[in-house]
Write an enzyme that holds these catalytic residues in place. Sequence first.
Site, PDB file in Angstrom:
ATOM      1  CB  CYS A 129     -12.313  -9.346 -26.103  1.00  0.00           C
ATOM      2  SG  CYS A 129     -13.509 -10.589 -26.534  1.00  0.00           S
ATOM      3  CG  HIS A 236     -12.624 -12.917 -22.218  1.00  0.00           C
ATOM      4  ND1 HIS A 236     -13.935 -13.135 -21.839  1.00  0.00           N
ATOM      5  CD2 HIS A 236     -12.673 -12.501 -23.512  1.00  0.00           C
ATOM      6  CE1 HIS A 236     -14.740 -12.878 -22.858  1.00  0.00           C
ATOM      7  NE2 HIS A 236     -14.015 -12.493 -23.887  1.00  0.00           N
TER       8      HIS A 236
HETATM    9  C1  2RA Z   1     -16.707 -13.499 -27.261  1.00  0.00           C
HETATM   10  N1  2RA Z   1     -14.576 -12.727 -28.105  1.00  0.00           N
HETATM   11  O1  2RA Z   1     -16.172 -13.504 -26.137  1.00  0.00           O
HETATM   12  C2  2RA Z   1     -15.957 -12.977 -28.473  1.00  0.00           C
HETATM   13  C3  2RA Z   1     -16.604 -11.747 -29.062  1.00  0.00           C
HETATM   14  N2  2RA Z   1     -16.663 -10.689 -28.140  1.00  0.00           N
HETATM   15  O2  2RA Z   1     -17.864 -13.904 -27.464  1.00  0.00           O
END
Ligand code: 2RA
Length: 331
Positions: A129, A236
Amino acid sequence: KSYNVAVVGATGMVGQKMLQVLAELKFPVKNLYPMASKRSAGKEIIFNGKPYVVQELCDEAFDQEIDIALFSAGGDTSERFSPVAAAKGVIVIDNSSAFRMDPTVPLVVPEVNPEDLDWHKNIIANPNCSTIQAVVALKPLYDAFGIDRIVYSTYQAVSGSGVKGYADLENGIKGEDNAFYPHPIAYNVLPHIDSFLDNGYTKEEMKMINETRKILHDDSLRITATTVRVPVFYSHSESVNVELKKPFELDAIRKLYSDAPGIVLQDDPANNVYPLARTAENTDEVYVGRLRRDESIDNGLNLWVVADNIRKGAASNAVQIAFELAKRGLI
Ligand code: 2RA
């Protein structure tokens, strides 16, 4: 044309989002085959208003008439079952990290490297991601100016760890101690995502470095990364510092982002306009802002990049790959 679609890991956080996005984006599903481990098999799910019983994942499950299988059930399950499905003619789009760096497996973000789908051998890997949103933002810069070096600093939501990470934050806010993360995540920041390697980096940091090079087809890219877990449920956020190969004007960069596919430019700090985790949540775009020159290096540029890690970072990117396969006549 419509397709028979399996969703492996259908009861997990990303699997459920895959079902939601398949319906929302109106992917032409003829028959749906939700699959999960023995523990979750038998559950009923609703898709496009119809009830389906979750099947237990097994080799024989792929003897059914299945065209595409979206996997989000962990690396071990992908390693065990993706080759079985692929050998039976099913096209697998795998959200785990199992095959991402396999040279026979394309690692694809449709806005960035759709042409890699042309050489798939029935397994296609969905990138991590935190990598997906970064390369969507970097692609326009790479094509227009070339890139020498990238510095990633990420601020990643707990949903990236699935239901266990999510619960740690939920409970932590209520004062209950942490059960999943190595330290309490509530009112805290953990510079530790996935496990540590001998070089002092975490697997998450090396995923961003290695996957960026593979997706942009450029092993000469100099990249470093620090990936951090923050007490946010979805989306994120990433600070991206990039050293371009050529001089640029900020206005030209803004124009690039205004025209780039899959990107929303949100950059008006005077009016408190910049990408936010809560704005990106439950959307499929990548939000870019805080554009500013990095005067400490030649051709240096700073970006702030935000996206929903469960949608664009996983489920929606996988479904967009399925659309791209159909568009290219590869299914
Ligand atoms: C996380 N990118 O954010 C890693 C797996 N999804 O934990």
